[in-house]
Design a protein around this motif. Structure first.
Motif, mmCIF file in Angstrom:
data_model
loop_
_atom_site.group_PDB
_atom_site.id
_atom_site.type_symbol
_atom_site.label_atom_id
_atom_site.label_comp_id
_atom_site.label_asym_id
_atom_site.label_seq_id
_atom_site.Cartn_x
_atom_site.Cartn_y
_atom_site.Cartn_z
ATOM 1 N N GLN A 97 0.807 -1.221 0.000
ATOM 2 C CA GLN A 97 0.000 0.000 0.000
ATOM 3 C C GLN A 97 0.842 1.274 0.000
ATOM 4 N N ILE A 98 1.924 1.265 0.754
ATOM 5 C CA ILE A 98 2.758 2.457 0.912
ATOM 6 C C ILE A 98 4.155 2.133 0.392
ATOM 7 N N PHE A 99 4.594 2.876 -0.620
ATOM 8 C CA PHE A 99 5.873 2.574 -1.256
ATOM 9 C C PHE A 99 6.504 3.860 -1.774
ATOM 10 N N HIS A 100 7.654 3.752 -2.418
ATOM 11 C CA HIS A 100 8.474 4.915 -2.753
ATOM 12 C C HIS A 100 8.077 5.592 -4.065
ATOM 13 N N ARG A 101 6.826 5.935 -4.219
ATOM 14 C CA ARG A 101 6.415 6.694 -5.391
ATOM 15 C C ARG A 101 6.791 8.158 -5.202
ATOM 16 N N ARG A 102 6.783 8.896 -6.277
ATOM 17 C CA ARG A 102 7.140 10.314 -6.240
ATOM 18 C C ARG A 102 6.242 11.069 -5.263
ATOM 19 N N GLY A 103 6.866 11.883 -4.421
ATOM 20 C CA GLY A 103 6.109 12.727 -3.508
ATOM 21 C C GLY A 103 5.944 12.190 -2.105
ATOM 22 N N VAL A 104 6.422 10.964 -1.829
ATOM 23 C CA VAL A 104 6.290 10.455 -0.465
ATOM 24 C C VAL A 104 7.459 10.926 0.391
ATOM 25 N N VAL A 105 7.266 10.808 1.697
ATOM 26 C CA VAL A 105 8.263 11.215 2.685
ATOM 27 C C VAL A 105 8.725 9.967 3.417
ATOM 28 N N ALA A 106 10.038 9.780 3.556
ATOM 29 C CA ALA A 106 10.576 8.576 4.179
ATOM 30 C C ALA A 106 11.718 8.936 5.116
ATOM 31 N N ALA A 107 11.965 8.058 6.083
ATOM 32 C CA ALA A 107 12.983 8.299 7.104
ATOM 33 C C ALA A 107 14.349 7.828 6.631
ATOM 34 N N ALA A 108 15.364 8.642 6.872
ATOM 35 C CA ALA A 108 16.746 8.236 6.619
ATOM 36 C C ALA A 108 17.220 7.321 7.746
ATOM 37 N N PRO A 128 1.840 -5.571 -9.740
ATOM 38 C CA PRO A 128 1.466 -4.897 -10.992
ATOM 39 C C PRO A 128 1.001 -3.461 -10.764
ATOM 40 N N GLU A 129 0.289 -3.214 -9.676
ATOM 41 C CA GLU A 129 -0.179 -1.855 -9.386
ATOM 42 C C GLU A 129 0.987 -0.919 -9.076
ATOM 43 N N MET A 130 1.940 -1.397 -8.286
ATOM 44 C CA MET A 130 3.120 -0.585 -7.983
ATOM 45 C C MET A 130 3.916 -0.293 -9.253
ATOM 46 N N ARG A 131 4.083 -1.290 -10.101
ATOM 47 C CA ARG A 131 4.832 -1.103 -11.343
ATOM 48 C C ARG A 131 4.168 -0.046 -12.222
ATOM 49 N N GLN A 132 2.848 -0.057 -12.263
ATOM 50 C CA GLN A 132 2.141 0.923 -13.085
ATOM 51 C C GLN A 132 2.372 2.341 -12.585
ATOM 52 N N VAL A 133 2.387 2.515 -11.265
ATOM 53 C CA VAL A 133 2.662 3.834 -10.695
ATOM 54 C C VAL A 133 4.088 4.271 -11.031
ATOM 55 N N TYR A 134 5.041 3.368 -10.902
ATOM 56 C CA TYR A 134 6.425 3.718 -11.238
ATOM 57 C C TYR A 134 6.587 4.026 -12.728
ATOM 58 N N THR A 142 4.220 5.524 -14.557
ATOM 59 C CA THR A 142 3.440 6.704 -14.927
ATOM 60 C C THR A 142 3.744 7.917 -14.059
ATOM 61 N N ILE A 143 3.993 7.711 -12.779
ATOM 62 C CA ILE A 143 4.251 8.807 -11.840
ATOM 63 C C ILE A 143 5.724 8.885 -11.479
ATOM 64 N N GLY A 144 6.348 7.746 -11.319
ATOM 65 C CA GLY A 144 7.763 7.712 -10.995
ATOM 66 C C GLY A 144 8.036 7.512 -9.519
ATOM 67 N N GLY A 145 9.309 7.378 -9.195
ATOM 68 C CA GLY A 145 9.705 7.165 -7.812
ATOM 69 C C GLY A 145 11.053 6.487 -7.726
ATOM 70 N N THR A 146 11.278 5.815 -6.597
ATOM 71 C CA THR A 146 12.561 5.138 -6.354
ATOM 72 C C THR A 146 12.279 3.711 -5.871
ATOM 73 N N PRO A 147 11.900 2.806 -6.735
ATOM 74 C CA PRO A 147 11.482 1.463 -6.313
ATOM 75 C C PRO A 147 12.577 0.647 -5.641
ATOM 76 N N HIS A 148 13.846 0.961 -5.912
ATOM 77 C CA HIS A 148 14.939 0.182 -5.321
ATOM 78 C C HIS A 148 15.055 0.396 -3.813
ATOM 79 N N LEU A 149 14.307 1.365 -3.247
ATOM 80 C CA LEU A 149 14.319 1.607 -1.806
ATOM 81 C C LEU A 149 13.173 0.924 -1.070
ATOM 82 N N ASP A 150 12.263 0.307 -1.801
ATOM 83 C CA ASP A 150 11.099 -0.309 -1.171
ATOM 84 C C ASP A 150 11.508 -1.424 -0.207
ATOM 85 N N GLY A 151 10.844 -1.467 0.939
ATOM 86 C CA GLY A 151 11.116 -2.488 1.932
ATOM 87 C C GLY A 151 12.419 -2.296 2.676
#
Length: 252
Positions: A107-118, A167-173, A175-184
Motif C-alpha cells: 500500500q505504501i511505497f516509494h512513489r514520487r512525492g512520499v516522505v521517508a525516514a533516513a 502490478p499496481e506498484m509497477r504501473q505507478v512507477y 506513470t508517476i515515478g519514484g525510487t522502487p529500489h528503496l522499497d522495503g
C-alpha cells in the motif's frame, strides 16, 4: 479524516489498495523556496508521532536541505545544519535514538512525492531502524518494464525475495515515478499534499561534490497544522466518604 493520495488517485488510478493510506495529521514547512505541506500516515504511527513531536519542539526550524540528488530525492533534518558554514560536510547530525521500521507494502511505497525516514546502512543497522530526525522526499524517475525487472532482481538479492513489486506498484512507477529500489528498506511515513513544485525546484539546484546545495535552502519554520485529537479527559474517581472509627470498648 481519510485523505486520498493526490499523486496516484487524483490521476484516475482506481486501485483501492494504493489509496488505502489515511492521514489525520499535517505539518507545514515554510522554506526559502516556498511552502511544503506534508500529510503523515496513520498506518505508520511511531514515525507520525515522532515527526509531530520534533515539529512541536522546533527541531526543524532553520535546518537546511543538506543533501539533494537530481531525479532522486531531497533530504533534510540534520540537527547540525542550523548553523552550518558554507561547504561544511553534513549528514551526521541526529538525535540519539532510532525508530522501529514500519514497512507497509504494497500500500505504501516509494512513489514520487512520499516522505521517508533516513537511517544508518545495513551493516550497522541490519534491522533497518529509522533515524530520529532526518528524512527525505522522493522525486525519482519514470521507469519502464525493463528497468523495473532489473530493479526487482536487485530487490530479491537485497531483501531475500521479501519485497515484490506488484502490478499496481509497477504501473505507478511507469506513470508517476519514484525510487522502487528503496522499497522495503526505508520507512515511508507520509506524502506531500502541497508544494510539489517547490520539491521539484529544490531537486534541480546546483550542488557540491557532497550533494549539498551551493545555495542554502532552509526550513524557516515547521508547524503542525492538523494534530491528533486530544485524548478524552478522564474523570477523577469519586471520593469515598471517610470511614468512621469504631469507638473503643470500655473495659469492665
Amino acid at each position: 479524516m481519510k485523505r486520498i493520495s493526490i499523486l496516484a488517485c487524483a490521476l484516475g488510478l482506481a486501485w483501492s489498495q494504493l489509496c488505502a493510506q489515511t492521514s489525520t495529521t499535517e505539518v507545514l514547512f515554510e522554506t526559502t523556496k516556498g511552502n511544503i505541506r506534508i500529510a503523515l500516515y496513520d498506518e505508520t504511527p511511531q514515525h507520525r508521532d515522532n515527526f509531530l513531536k520534533l515539529t512541536k519542539m522546533g527541531s526543524y526550524d532553520s535546518l537546511l536541505f543538506h543533501r539533494v540528488i537530481k531525479d532522486f530525492m531531497i533530504q533534510t533534518g540534520d540537527i547540525f545544519s542550523k548553523h552550518a558554514k558554507p561547504g561544511q560536510l553534513l549528514g551526521m547530525g541526529d538525535y540519539d535514538y532510532t525508530q522501529e521500521a514500519e514497512f507497509r507494502l504494497p500500500q505504501i511505497f516509494h512513489r514520487r512525492g512520499v516522505v521517508a525516514a533516513a537511517r544508518e546502512g545495513d551493516k550497522k543497522n541490519p534491522e533497518r531502524r529509522s533515524g530520529a530526525s532526518q528524512f527525505y522526499i522522493v522525486w525519482g524517475k519514470i521507469y519502464d518494464d525493463r528497468r523495473l525487472d532489473y530493479t526487482q532482481l536487485k530487490l530479491d538479492s537485497i531483501t531475500g525475495g521479501q519485497v515484490k513489486l506488484t502490478p499496481e506498484m509497477r504501473q505507478v512507477y511507469k506513470t508517476i515515478g519514484g525510487t522502487p529500489h528503496l522499497d522495503g528498506q526505508y520507512t515511508v511515513f507520509g506524502e506531500i499534499v502541497e508544494g510539489m513544485d517547490v520539491v521539484e525546484a529544490i531537486q534541480g539546484v546546483a550542488v557540491d561534490k557532497n550533494d549539498r546545495p551551493l545555495e542554502d535552502i532552509r526550513i524557516l519554520k515547521a508547524t503542525v497544522t492538523k494534530d491528533l485529537p486530544a485524548p478524552p479527559a478522564t474523570k477523577p474517581a469519586p471520593k469515598q466518604a471517610p470511614k468512621r472509627k469504631a469507638a473503643p470498648r470500655k473495659r469492665r
